[in-house]
Design a protein around this motif. Structure first.
Motif, PDB file in Angstrom:
ATOM      1  N   ARG A  20       0.820  -1.223   0.000  1.00 31.13           N
ATOM      2  CA  ARG A  20       0.000   0.000   0.000  1.00 31.13           C
ATOM      3  C   ARG A  20       0.847   1.264   0.000  1.00 31.13           C
ATOM      4  O   ARG A  20       0.594   2.216   0.728  1.00 31.13           O
ATOM      5  N   GLY A  21       1.905   1.223  -0.782  1.00 29.78           N
ATOM      6  CA  GLY A  21       2.729   2.408  -0.971  1.00 29.78           C
ATOM      7  C   GLY A  21       3.784   2.656   0.098  1.00 29.78           C
ATOM      8  O   GLY A  21       4.503   3.652   0.042  1.00 29.78           O
ATOM      9  N   ILE A  22       3.878   1.792   1.046  1.00 31.55           N
ATOM     10  CA  ILE A  22       4.862   1.949   2.131  1.00 31.55           C
ATOM     11  C   ILE A  22       5.834   0.779   2.043  1.00 31.55           C
ATOM     12  O   ILE A  22       5.456  -0.330   1.683  1.00 31.55           O
ATOM     13  N   GLY A  23       7.071   1.022   2.397  1.00 32.57           N
ATOM     14  CA  GLY A  23       8.066  -0.046   2.370  1.00 32.57           C
ATOM     15  C   GLY A  23       7.591  -1.241   3.173  1.00 32.57           C
ATOM     16  O   GLY A  23       7.234  -1.105   4.337  1.00 32.57           O
ATOM     17  N   SER A  24       7.551  -2.411   2.534  1.00 32.18           N
ATOM     18  CA  SER A  24       7.098  -3.613   3.235  1.00 32.18           C
ATOM     19  C   SER A  24       8.099  -3.975   4.323  1.00 32.18           C
ATOM     20  O   SER A  24       9.278  -3.632   4.246  1.00 32.18           O
ATOM     21  N   LEU A  25       7.607  -4.677   5.326  1.00 35.91           N
ATOM     22  CA  LEU A  25       8.454  -5.052   6.447  1.00 35.91           C
ATOM     23  C   LEU A  25       9.645  -5.880   5.977  1.00 35.91           C
ATOM     24  O   LEU A  25      10.766  -5.684   6.428  1.00 35.91           O
ATOM     25  N   ASN A  26       9.393  -6.783   5.051  1.00 37.83           N
ATOM     26  CA  ASN A  26      10.491  -7.612   4.559  1.00 37.83           C
ATOM     27  C   ASN A  26      11.510  -6.794   3.765  1.00 37.83           C
ATOM     28  O   ASN A  26      12.703  -7.088   3.805  1.00 37.83           O
ATOM     29  N   PHE A  27      11.061  -5.745   3.104  1.00 38.72           N
ATOM     30  CA  PHE A  27      11.991  -4.891   2.366  1.00 38.72           C
ATOM     31  C   PHE A  27      12.861  -4.093   3.333  1.00 38.72           C
ATOM     32  O   PHE A  27      14.060  -3.952   3.146  1.00 38.72           O
ATOM     33  N   VAL A  28      12.227  -3.614   4.404  1.00 36.73           N
ATOM     34  CA  VAL A  28      12.935  -2.816   5.394  1.00 36.73           C
ATOM     35  C   VAL A  28      13.844  -3.682   6.258  1.00 36.73           C
ATOM     36  O   VAL A  28      14.990  -3.319   6.526  1.00 36.73           O
ATOM     37  N   MET A  29      13.359  -4.837   6.709  1.00 34.23           N
ATOM     38  CA  MET A  29      14.111  -5.670   7.649  1.00 34.23           C
ATOM     39  C   MET A  29      14.786  -6.885   7.026  1.00 34.23           C
ATOM     40  O   MET A  29      15.649  -7.480   7.648  1.00 34.23           O
ATOM     41  N   GLY A  30      14.320  -7.303   5.866  1.00 30.78           N
ATOM     42  CA  GLY A  30      14.851  -8.512   5.246  1.00 30.78           C
ATOM     43  C   GLY A  30      13.879  -9.671   5.401  1.00 30.78           C
ATOM     44  O   GLY A  30      13.185  -9.779   6.406  1.00 30.78           O
ATOM     45  N   ASN A  31      13.840 -10.535   4.383  1.00 29.94           N
ATOM     46  CA  ASN A  31      12.888 -11.651   4.372  1.00 29.94           C
ATOM     47  C   ASN A  31      13.072 -12.593   5.559  1.00 29.94           C
ATOM     48  O   ASN A  31      12.101 -13.041   6.152  1.00 29.94           O
ATOM     49  N   LYS A  32      14.306 -12.892   5.906  1.00 34.15           N
ATOM     50  CA  LYS A  32      14.541 -13.853   6.985  1.00 34.15           C
ATOM     51  C   LYS A  32      14.018 -13.321   8.317  1.00 34.15           C
ATOM     52  O   LYS A  32      13.341 -14.052   9.059  1.00 34.15           O
ATOM     53  N   ALA A  33      14.283 -12.074   8.638  1.00 30.47           N
ATOM     54  CA  ALA A  33      13.817 -11.491   9.901  1.00 30.47           C
ATOM     55  C   ALA A  33      12.292 -11.497   9.953  1.00 30.47           C
ATOM     56  O   ALA A  33      11.694 -11.831  10.984  1.00 30.47           O
ATOM     57  N   VAL A  34      11.660 -11.140   8.860  1.00 29.29           N
ATOM     58  CA  VAL A  34      10.202 -11.090   8.829  1.00 29.29           C
ATOM     59  C   VAL A  34       9.608 -12.493   8.915  1.00 29.29           C
ATOM     60  O   VAL A  34       8.610 -12.714   9.608  1.00 29.29           O
ATOM     61  N   SER A  35      10.213 -13.462   8.266  1.00 33.04           N
ATOM     62  CA  SER A  35       9.730 -14.846   8.365  1.00 33.04           C
ATOM     63  C   SER A  35       9.806 -15.348   9.801  1.00 33.04           C
ATOM     64  O   SER A  35       8.895 -16.026  10.286  1.00 33.04           O
ATOM     65  N   LEU A  36      10.883 -15.001  10.484  1.00 34.96           N
ATOM     66  CA  LEU A  36      11.019 -15.395  11.888  1.00 34.96           C
ATOM     67  C   LEU A  36       9.917 -14.769  12.737  1.00 34.96           C
ATOM     68  O   LEU A  36       9.324 -15.426  13.597  1.00 34.96           O
ATOM     69  N   MET A  37       9.630 -13.501  12.520  1.00 35.41           N
ATOM     70  CA  MET A  37       8.593 -12.820  13.302  1.00 35.41           C
ATOM     71  C   MET A  37       7.199 -13.356  12.966  1.00 35.41           C
ATOM     72  O   MET A  37       6.358 -13.516  13.856  1.00 35.41           O
ATOM     73  N   ALA A  38       6.943 -13.654  11.697  1.00 41.15           N
ATOM     74  CA  ALA A  38       5.647 -14.220  11.312  1.00 41.15           C
ATOM     75  C   ALA A  38       5.454 -15.585  11.962  1.00 41.15           C
ATOM     76  O   ALA A  38       4.361 -15.919  12.433  1.00 41.15           O
ATOM     77  N   THR A  39       6.509 -16.371  12.030  1.00 41.95           N
ATOM     78  CA  THR A  39       6.447 -17.677  12.697  1.00 41.95           C
ATOM     79  C   THR A  39       6.148 -17.490  14.181  1.00 41.95           C
ATOM     80  O   THR A  39       5.333 -18.220  14.755  1.00 41.95           O
ATOM     81  N   ALA A  40       6.792 -16.525  14.804  1.00 43.27           N
ATOM     82  CA  ALA A  40       6.566 -16.257  16.224  1.00 43.27           C
ATOM     83  C   ALA A  40       5.111 -15.860  16.477  1.00 43.27           C
ATOM     84  O   ALA A  40       4.496 -16.328  17.446  1.00 43.27           O
ATOM     85  N   ILE A  41       4.555 -15.041  15.625  1.00 45.77           N
ATOM     86  CA  ILE A  41       3.158 -14.612  15.781  1.00 45.77           C
ATOM     87  C   ILE A  41       2.219 -15.801  15.618  1.00 45.77           C
ATOM     88  O   ILE A  41       1.298 -15.999  16.419  1.00 45.77           O
TER      89      ILE A  41
END
Length: 170
Positions: A20-41
């Motif tokens: 939605r026009g904003i830097g995605s979390l994975n773009f800002v933090m990296g795919n691996k970091a975001v995958s880890l956080m999604a797994t935690a959630i």
């Protein structure tokens, strides 16, 4: 919460730079970091759902360990891994919750920073109670009635006689 994890996971799989026009979390933090956080959630929601279970299986150590891993250890572990990944550190988290569960019994509200005995007062069976149940199987008939204060007192009495606070082999 699962929906947010799903959207984040979609961005990772799609390798999306924006949402939605904003830097995605994975773009800002990296795919691996975001995958880890999604797994935690995802695991956190699974653990909370497991904790609400009132079937007899919630009286097993195996169930408790899986629930506790999902609720607490996965969140701590994956958060630490994500932070380590983002800061280019090395990675590698269940002991925190076990200690917290043990401290709930001898602790005071002041030392814990929360009310003591909150788990048992909410009908949550934790490791100390499970260890006590191994020594005193008759507790199984009492733990499903935590809404009765007399049952809480009975469990606390047996817990005091048991090795439930120290764990197995103490």
């Amino acid at each position: 919460m699962i929906h947010v994890a799903s959207l984040i996971h979609d961005d990772v799989l799609d390798d999306a730079d924006t949402r939605r026009g904003i830097g995605s979390l994975n773009f800002v933090m990296g795919n691996k970091a975001v995958s880890l956080m999604a797994t935690a959630i995802k695991n956190l929601v699974t653990g909370e759902t497991m904790q609400m279970n009132t079937s007899e299986q919630h009286c097993s150590m195996e169930y408790y360990m899986q629930k506790t891993y999902n609720k607490t250890a996965s969140l701590v572990s994956n958060s630490c891994k994500a932070i380590a990944y983002v800061s280019n550190q090395k990675k590698e988290g269940l002991a925190y919750q076990l200690i917290d569960d043990i401290l709930d019994f001898p602790g005071t509200s002041a030392s814990l920073g929360k009310g003591s005995l909150t788990g048992i007062q909410h009908g949550i069976i934790t490791a100390p109670i499970l260890f006590a149940m191994e020594e005193f199987p008759q507790l199984l008939s009492v733990v499903d009635g935590f809404d009765n204060p007399a049952n809480v007192d009975i469990v606390l009495e047996y817990l005091g006689k048991s090795h439930g606070i120290q764990g197995q082999g103490s």
